[in-house]
Design an enzyme around this catalytic site. Structure first.
Site, PDB file in Angstrom:
ATOM      1  N   THR A  49      -3.979 -13.012  11.733  1.00 68.01           N
ATOM      2  CA  THR A  49      -4.407 -14.210  11.010  1.00 68.01           C
ATOM      3  C   THR A  49      -4.178 -15.453  11.870  1.00 68.01           C
ATOM      4  OG1 THR A  49      -3.769 -13.111   8.986  1.00 68.01           O
ATOM      5  CG2 THR A  49      -4.215 -15.457   8.832  1.00 68.01           C
TER       6      THR A  49
ATOM      7  N   ARG B  94       0.845  -1.184   0.000  1.00 66.84           N
ATOM      8  CA  ARG B  94       0.000   0.000   0.000  1.00 66.84           C
ATOM      9  C   ARG B  94       0.882   1.236   0.000  1.00 66.84           C
ATOM     10  NH1 ARG B  94      -1.909   0.137   4.725  1.00 66.84           N
ATOM     11  NH2 ARG B  94      -1.640  -1.992   5.431  1.00 66.84           N
TER      12      ARG B  94
ATOM     13  N   GLY C 122      -3.949  -3.980  -2.393  1.00 69.53           N
ATOM     14  CA  GLY C 122      -4.327  -3.051  -1.322  1.00 69.53           C
ATOM     15  C   GLY C 122      -4.611  -1.653  -1.852  1.00 69.53           C
TER      16      GLY C 122
ATOM     17  N   TYR D 248      -0.936  -3.250  -7.019  1.00 70.76           N
ATOM     18  CA  TYR D 248      -1.010  -3.950  -5.733  1.00 70.76           C
ATOM     19  C   TYR D 248      -2.451  -3.910  -5.184  1.00 70.76           C
ATOM     20  CZ  TYR D 248      -0.542  -5.153  -0.880  1.00 70.76           C
ATOM     21  OH  TYR D 248      -0.730  -5.753   0.343  1.00 70.76           O
TER      22      TYR D 248
ATOM     23  N   HIS E  59     -11.312  -2.753  11.136  1.00 71.37           N
ATOM     24  CA  HIS E  59     -10.248  -3.591  10.579  1.00 71.37           C
ATOM     25  C   HIS E  59     -10.054  -4.758  11.555  1.00 71.37           C
ATOM     26  CE1 HIS E  59      -5.764  -3.969   9.279  1.00 71.37           C
ATOM     27  NE2 HIS E  59      -6.533  -4.610   8.432  1.00 71.37           N
TER      28      HIS E  59
ATOM     29  N   ASN F 118       6.011  -9.338   1.522  1.00 71.16           N
ATOM     30  CA  ASN F 118       4.575  -9.021   1.446  1.00 71.16           C
ATOM     31  C   ASN F 118       3.877  -9.863   0.364  1.00 71.16           C
ATOM     32  OD1 ASN F 118       2.258  -7.641   2.347  1.00 71.16           O
ATOM     33  ND2 ASN F 118       2.438  -6.100   0.733  1.00 71.16           N
ATOM     34  N   ALA F 119       4.464 -11.013   0.025  1.00 70.99           N
ATOM     35  CA  ALA F 119       3.793 -11.910  -0.931  1.00 70.99           C
ATOM     36  C   ALA F 119       2.460 -12.352  -0.317  1.00 70.99           C
ATOM     37  CB  ALA F 119       4.676 -13.115  -1.217  1.00 70.99           C
TER      38      ALA F 119
ATOM     39  N   LYS G  66      -9.476  -2.363   0.834  1.00 70.23           N
ATOM     40  CA  LYS G  66      -9.175  -1.301   1.782  1.00 70.23           C
ATOM     41  C   LYS G  66      -9.678   0.083   1.341  1.00 70.23           C
ATOM     42  CE  LYS G  66      -7.531  -3.640   5.171  1.00 70.23           C
ATOM     43  NZ  LYS G  66      -6.683  -4.715   4.875  1.00 70.23           N
TER      44      LYS G  66
ATOM     45  N   CYS H 269       1.137  -8.830  13.587  1.00 65.56           N
ATOM     46  CA  CYS H 269       1.012  -8.952  15.042  1.00 65.56           C
ATOM     47  C   CYS H 269       0.166 -10.140  15.470  1.00 65.56           C
ATOM     48  CB  CYS H 269       0.434  -7.679  15.632  1.00 65.56           C
ATOM     49  SG  CYS H 269       1.476  -6.245  15.372  1.00 65.56           S
TER      50      CYS H 269
END
Ligand code: SPV
Ligand code: MN
Length: 634
Positions: free
Chosen positions: A286, A97, A233, A231, A259, A395-396, A240, A283
């Site tokens: 998921t 992003r 995002g 991308y 979120h 970030n894949a 988003k 963090c």
């Protein structure tokens, strides 16, 4: 009315513009929808961007297959050895992003604290310039999606206009199609409009002018625009970009766009207790969702008051998840889906080996030569600075239907959502918050946990690692209103509820005296269970000055029952010691931020001051640290 092109084409009849588009049968599909705003939006974008043809997506299996095929034909996606798995590359400078070039369009010089904003007129003029001729020689897709379950008062409508088959393919996996709804509801349907153009592309198919990448959120027009980027995002409207529009709408109407994941824990009465959770990227969001008993959603939640009860829906039906380090030992459920040949998956920015294998860090085999986010990759390859190049990007991502999840909760399709018993806030905090804690009440939790959320910057992000970043409700990047206003909305929201959800803070990243993490990854399961039983009032807790914390004996039993693990008094004591100086410093830091946000409700400062005084009092009684064994029951 939305549009940039208003000014340029206002005098031309939209129908006349549509009649100039080809092929005619696609235009017919559009005209079947009796909605003049829609006709105008599509006509104006097309007149400006000049695509050579248009495709109007009905959501039928044939149309879905067509979109996927187009993504392969124009090489936005590459085939892999598994027919259902494709690979997309965004380009080496378009892998995340873009915060700097994402702006909220406002009028009258209004500025939104901590967010990038731009005068609406100026933003729309700039976008119109960038979109002009941007789809020349290309196909323009028009697609219709629901942001939420069918027949639900929670759900919003979205229309995506893009020249990217990859964007539409992603949305086909992530959202419910609703072309038929538009035909039925026609003129009365209110929708969010997402306009995207990838812009001029280089020989690899990557957006060439990424320095002219723009992502603009037009609150007044209920529309977003993104150009010169691929991308997801930045481009997948309902991900988003819609979140910012939903935050704004929710603020005006008194509901929450968050979120947050939505998860369920089975309780002893045979039901499921639902919790929502907000965590900044990296963090454990998921991971937490995946170890819950059931999952309704992994990223977004719309929460409304229904007869005095807070109820949540997931606007999505798919996951756009980080794939980096997903491995069979730590993430067995996700890993199993990612290697399932029957699951339709788009992999982004992974390594696609010469023999057609998809590889990412975490896959239990060695990476072989192939294509990655920067082009051709060979083992041991180094970049200009001499650093070894990772085969797959940190970030894949993977895009897959959430319906493949073993733990999917059938309530995902419930138009009235699920009742929320608790809100969880979590960040990467080395030295202040204990692993789990319950707020005294809603207001206390919203102020000292949600609005006070901070998270350590990880090595993956530019800047000094270890520095704490302020990220209220883990939504700062996706806000369209002032954080003060978002906070006030949470206070206001609760006044309509018969019972407010409990509020919890978790911290998986607390470090001990030796600098090591105190908790193991799998301990999350115990913290979740403790929160569930607290929601059902089945166990007591200790009264700390900062909130309620678990009793040792309860955790000992839960560790044994959930993980078959013994849990020592020493570890408990170190984990749950209340570290007063750190806590007090945090309050001062957070208050200093909100003092600069003019619309912060005064109630927030009162709550924070009250918290500060409690800590001060505790310090004069206990010293700098409070051993949990010294605390009384709440
Ligand atoms: C996040 O970063 O929080 C995501 C992925 O869920 S993105 O779509 O890039 O926002
Ligand atoms: Mn997210």
């Amino acid at each position: 009315m939305s549009l940039l092109a208003e000014r340029e084409f206002l005098s031309t009849d939209p129908l006349e513009l549509l009649n100039r588009l080809e092929p005619m049968d696609q235009v017919e599909r559009l005209l079947k929808i009796p909605c003049t705003r829609l006709h105008a939006d599509v006509a104006y974008v097309a007149a400006l961007a000049e695509p050579s043809r248009i495709f109007v997506h009905t959501g039928s299996p044939e149309d879905r297959a067509y979109v996927r095929r187009r993504a392969l034909e124009n090489r936005e996606e590459l085939p892999s050895r598994v027919p259902n798995h494709t690979v997309h590359f965004d380009g080496p400078h378009d892998l995340a992003r873009d915060k700097v070039n994402t702006r909220i369009l406002t009028t009258g010089g209004a500025r939104v604290p901590l967010l990038n904003s731009l005068e609406r007129e100026e933003g729309l003029r700039e976008i119109a310039e960038l979109v002009k001729g941007a789809m020349r020689g290309r196909e323009m897709f028009v697609a219709f999606y629901l942001y939420g379950p069918r027949n639900s008062p929670f759900s919003l409508y979205g229309v995506q206009i893009t020249d990217s088959a990859y964007v539409v393919h992603s949305e086909d996996i992530l959202y419910r199609s609703c072309y038929e709804d538009f035909i039925e509801r026609g003129g009365e349907v209110e929708y969010m409009l997402f306009v995207h153009a990838a812009g001029e592309r280089d020989e690899n198919g990557w957006s060439r002018n990424v320095e002219r990448r723009r992502i603009y959120i037009d609150l007044e027009g209920n529309a977003t625009y993104s150009v010169n980027t691929q991308y997801a995002g930045n481009t997948v409207g309902l991900k988003k970009l819609a979140l910012r529009l939903a935050v704004y709408k929710g603020y005006r109407e008194g509901w929450l766009a968050e979120h947050m994941f939505i998860i369920g824990m089975r309780n002893s009465s045979g039901g499921v207790t639902y919790l929502t959770g907000a965590f900044p990227a990296g963090c454990g969001k998921t991971a937490t969702a995946m170890i819950a008993d059931t999952v309704v959603g992994d990223d977004l939640a719309i929460i409304r008051d229904v007869d005095g009860v807070a109820r949540a829906i997931n606007p999505e039906v798919g996951m756009f998840g980080i794939i980096d380090d997903v491995n069979p030992a730590d993430d067995p459920d996700i890993y199993a889906i990612l290697i399932d040949p029957s699951a339709e998956i788009i992999f982004a920015n992974v390594l696609l080996t010469d023999d057609g294998e998809v590889w990412w860090r975490g896959k239990p085999c060695e990476p072989k030569r192939g294509l990655n986010y920067a082009g051709l990759w060979r083992p041991g390859m180094r970049d200009e600075t001499g650093r070894e190049m990772p085969p797959s990007h940190p970030n894949a991502r993977f895009t897959v239907s959430i319906r493949h999840l073993r733990t999917l909760d059938p309530a995902i399709d419930d138009p009235m959502g699920v009742p929320v018993s608790g809100f969880i806030f979590g960040g990467r905090d080395p030295d202040t918050w204990p692993p789990v804690q319950e707020a005294f009440n809603w207001l206390h939790g919203i102020a000292t946990m949600g609005a006070s959320l901070e998270s350590e910057r990880t090595a993956a992000v530019l800047g000094k690692t270890g520095e704490l970043e302020f990220n209220p409700f883990a939504i700062l990047d996706f806000l369209s209103i002032s954080p003060g206003a978002f906070l006030e909305l949470h206070f206001r929201f609760a006044s309509k509820l018969k019972a407010t959800p409990k509020v919890f803070a978790v911290n998986y990243f607390l470090r001990g005296r030796d600098g090591q993490y105190l908790a193991e990854k799998r301990d999350k399961r115990v913290w979740l269970r403790w929160m569930e039983v607290r929601c059902n009032a089945q166990i007591d807790a200790l009264q700390a000055p900062t909130g309620r914390i678990p009793i040792y004996e309860d955790l000992r039993i839960l560790f044994d029952r959930e993980l078959g693990k013994s849990f020592s008094e020493e570890l408990y004591s170190e984990m749950f010691t209340i570290r007063l100086p750190q806590y007090m410093a945090k309050i001062e830091r957070i208050m200093a931020i909100y003092r600069r946000i003019p619309d912060t409700p005064s109630q927030f400062f009162e709550l924070m001051r009250e918290q500060y005084l409690k800590l001060k009092e505790a310090r004069s009684r206990y010293g700098e640290k409070i051993d949990p064994f010294k605390l009384d029951k709440a």
